[in-house]
Design an enzyme around this catalytic site. Structure first.
Site, mmCIF file in Angstrom:
data_model
loop_
_atom_site.group_PDB
_atom_site.id
_atom_site.type_symbol
_atom_site.label_atom_id
_atom_site.label_comp_id
_atom_site.label_asym_id
_atom_site.label_seq_id
_atom_site.Cartn_x
_atom_site.Cartn_y
_atom_site.Cartn_z
ATOM 1 C CG ASP A 75 -2.282 0.699 0.881
ATOM 2 O OD1 ASP A 75 -2.262 1.909 0.613
ATOM 3 O OD2 ASP A 75 -3.328 0.021 0.886
ATOM 4 C CG HIS B 117 -4.586 1.913 -2.076
ATOM 5 N ND1 HIS B 117 -4.708 2.458 -0.820
ATOM 6 C CD2 HIS B 117 -5.823 1.965 -2.634
ATOM 7 C CE1 HIS B 117 -5.966 2.827 -0.617
ATOM 8 N NE2 HIS B 117 -6.660 2.548 -1.707
ATOM 9 C CD GLU C 9 -10.324 3.709 -1.119
ATOM 10 O OE1 GLU C 9 -11.209 4.088 -0.336
ATOM 11 O OE2 GLU C 9 -9.175 3.407 -0.734
#
Length: 545
Positions: free
Chosen positions: A208, A278, A344
């Site tokens: 991440d 990420h 995302e």
């Protein structure tokens, strides 16, 4: 467990009885198993395990015997003897693989018959034998879960006949060492508790923005640079000049060890390598993966963490880089499913990049969502060519779903419904019911959480197969998964507290027949089950908190 009023007559207890009958049954501490089996028939009498009890297992079942013996040995203080054929012993536990039962109990099901002089365990596959052992352990006094010898206990279990099989194939939990590194021993302990609850998937969020936790031989900077950060340090502005650097990573030997440890407990580790967003730790390590490497290269490494845009530039070179990473990942994990995130993605950065706009024009893509889809499809094609299957969060639906992909639906169940209706497989993991990093009670009385509120009863009320799906579409719902995102979970005690007993509730939702479940009787059984977790040393949240 649902237990009707005791009579000498065989009683089948798969229906939900009155509250009085449930309370009476649990109070007698007879049969209390989590997750609830498909059916239990309570019989008169009990079986007592003694040092003279023999375990009989032959053929394919032989591998299951040591797991049973090893599970019982610490608390009992002695090892049961294993033999391949019957002897004159008057107390036996027999384990057998019987493929003819497959239509009735499936690959993970089992039959467990406990009589006064013998226990018989039947399954079609080793997984079924293993799950039968987990049920057998729960039929014994809670002290059986002790890691050291307990004296003065009669190791007695009630005579029962259990027929059991899981409702759903994917029964998972997620842990997140990318945000706060989790030592190998802590993961192994977490797997042990999962296995007791008959979970069979552990998704490990290995990468991440805050850390890259898996050694990749071809790209050593991913761990030499990208492993040395965590969420707490980054949220405070970066690495401190004082003290040890936060973070850590798993060597490839560590990964092999974990994969073997999990497989021995019939848990498949599903690795997650996040992309295209990420990805901050990867970009800090190799700036050429980002949109503006010329800017990052000018900065000291310590300043790159907050300066990069945390989304890959999906150039052909980046595609090759990530496919090379995946090639090493699939060489370490036997899992058919490989998770690539896909969630995302801050693709607004692509909109502002002349390079990305030119690339979209060259590929005849109409917008950034299609570029996102194009990138995911490159990974899907690669994984398919290697005999693996891509899994991604439900954002991979945008711009068109890759042909071989499995969707993990987290933003509610709508994405999962759409996926199943289109004929693709889905794992339901909605924030509404399965995010165990959310609070369980009032924030002022609970450990720090990311927000939200998901109490135990809400988890138990989760239904992973939406009613809007017809029978054929419902077959595409592989199962469900609980998420323990690690932003605010920095150690094992906190992780266990956030997981249990909510994970016990989810285990029952995913394993037990829908029609036989009821929160009231689950909570009564859970009272006894928590005694087992206490003996194990699991830091669960008390029911009365």
């Amino acid at each position: 467990m649902n237990i009707a009023e005791w009579t000498p007559i065989l009683a089948t207890i798969v229906c939900v009885p009155s509250s009085l009958a449930v309370a009476a049954g649990v109070a007698r501490d007879t049969v209390s198993v989590v997750p609830q089996p498909m059916s239990i028939e309570r019989r008169e009498g009990s079986f007592v395990i003694t040092p003279s009890t023999q375990v009989i297992a032959e053929g394919q079942a032989a591998g299951g015997a040591p797991k049973l013996i090893d599970a019982l040995r610490p608390a009992m203080g002695y090892r049961l003897s294993r033999v391949e054929s019957p002897t004159s012993a008057t107390s036996t536990i027999r384990m057998k693989i019987d493929p003819s039962l497959r239509d009735r109990i499936g690959d993970e099901g089992y039959e467990l018959d406990v009589g006064p002089q013998s226990i018989n365990i039947l399954a079609c596959e080793p997984a079924g034998l293993f799950y039968a052992v987990q049920t057998l352990r729960q039929l014994l006094p809670p002290e059986i879960f002790s890691r050291q010898e307990v004296k003065g206990i009669e190791w007695s279990l009630p005579c029962v006949h259990v027929t059991d099989r899981p409702r759903l194939r994917w029964r998972g939990l997620l842990i997140d060492p990318a945000r706060h590194f989790i030592p190998v021993a802590d993961i192994e302990r977490f797997i042990d508790t999962m296995a007791l609850h008959k979970f069979n998937r552990l998704q490990i969020h290995l990468t991440d923005d805050q850390g890259w936790r898996i050694e990749i031989k071809r790209y050593p900077q991913l761990t030499e640079t990208g492993a040395w950060m965590d969420f707490t340090a980054l949220s405070r502005g970066g690495q401190s000049a004082d003290g040890p650097r936060p973070g850590g990573f798993y060597t490839q030997d560590d990964i092999r060890r974990l994969a073997r440890y999990a497989a021995d407990r019939h848990v498949t580790i599903v690795p997650e390598i996040e992309m295209p967003a990420h990805t901050g730790a990867a970009i800090v390590s190799y700036p050429h993966l980002g949109l503006h490497p010329e800017n990052l290269n000018k900065l000291p490494i310590g300043e790159r963490w907050t300066a990069n845009e945390r989304v890959l530039a999906p150039r052909p070179q980046t595609v090759t880089f990530m496919q090379n990473v995946l090639a090493e990942v699939i060489g370490l994990f036997p899992s058919r499913h490989i998770h690539i995130g896909g969630d995302e993605a801050n693709i607004a950065h692509w909109k502002q990049s002349d390079e990305m706009q030119a690339m979209m024009h060259e590929l005849h893509l109409k917008d950034e969502t299609e570029l996102h889809s194009w990138f995911i499809k490159q990974m899907d094609t690669f994984l398919t060519s290697q005999g693996r299957q891509l899994v991604g969060w439900d954002e991979i639906l945008q711009g068109g779903l890759a042909s071989g992909a499995v969707v993990m639906s987290w933003r509610g169940q709508e994405g999962g419904i759409k996926t199943a209706q289109a004929g693709h497989d889905v794992v339901m993991a909605p924030t509404s019911h399965t995010y165990f990093d959310y609070y369980q009670g009032p924030a002022q009385t609970e450990p720090k959480a990311i927000g939200g509120f998901i109490p135990l009863e809400k988890v138990y009320g989760f239904e992973p197969v939406p009613e809007v799906l017809d029978a054929e579409q419902a077959k595409h719902v592989l199962g469900g998964q609980g998420q323990l995102w690690g932003e605010y979970i920095a150690d094992q005690k906190h992780r266990e507290y956030m997981a249990y007993p909510r994970a016990a509730a989810l285990a029952e939702v995913l394993w037990s027949p829908q029609e036989s479940r009821g929160y009231e009787q689950f909570r009564l059984r859970l009272t006894n089950h928590l005694k087992r977790l206490a003996v194990l040393g699991t830091n669960y949240r008390p029911l009365d908190r």
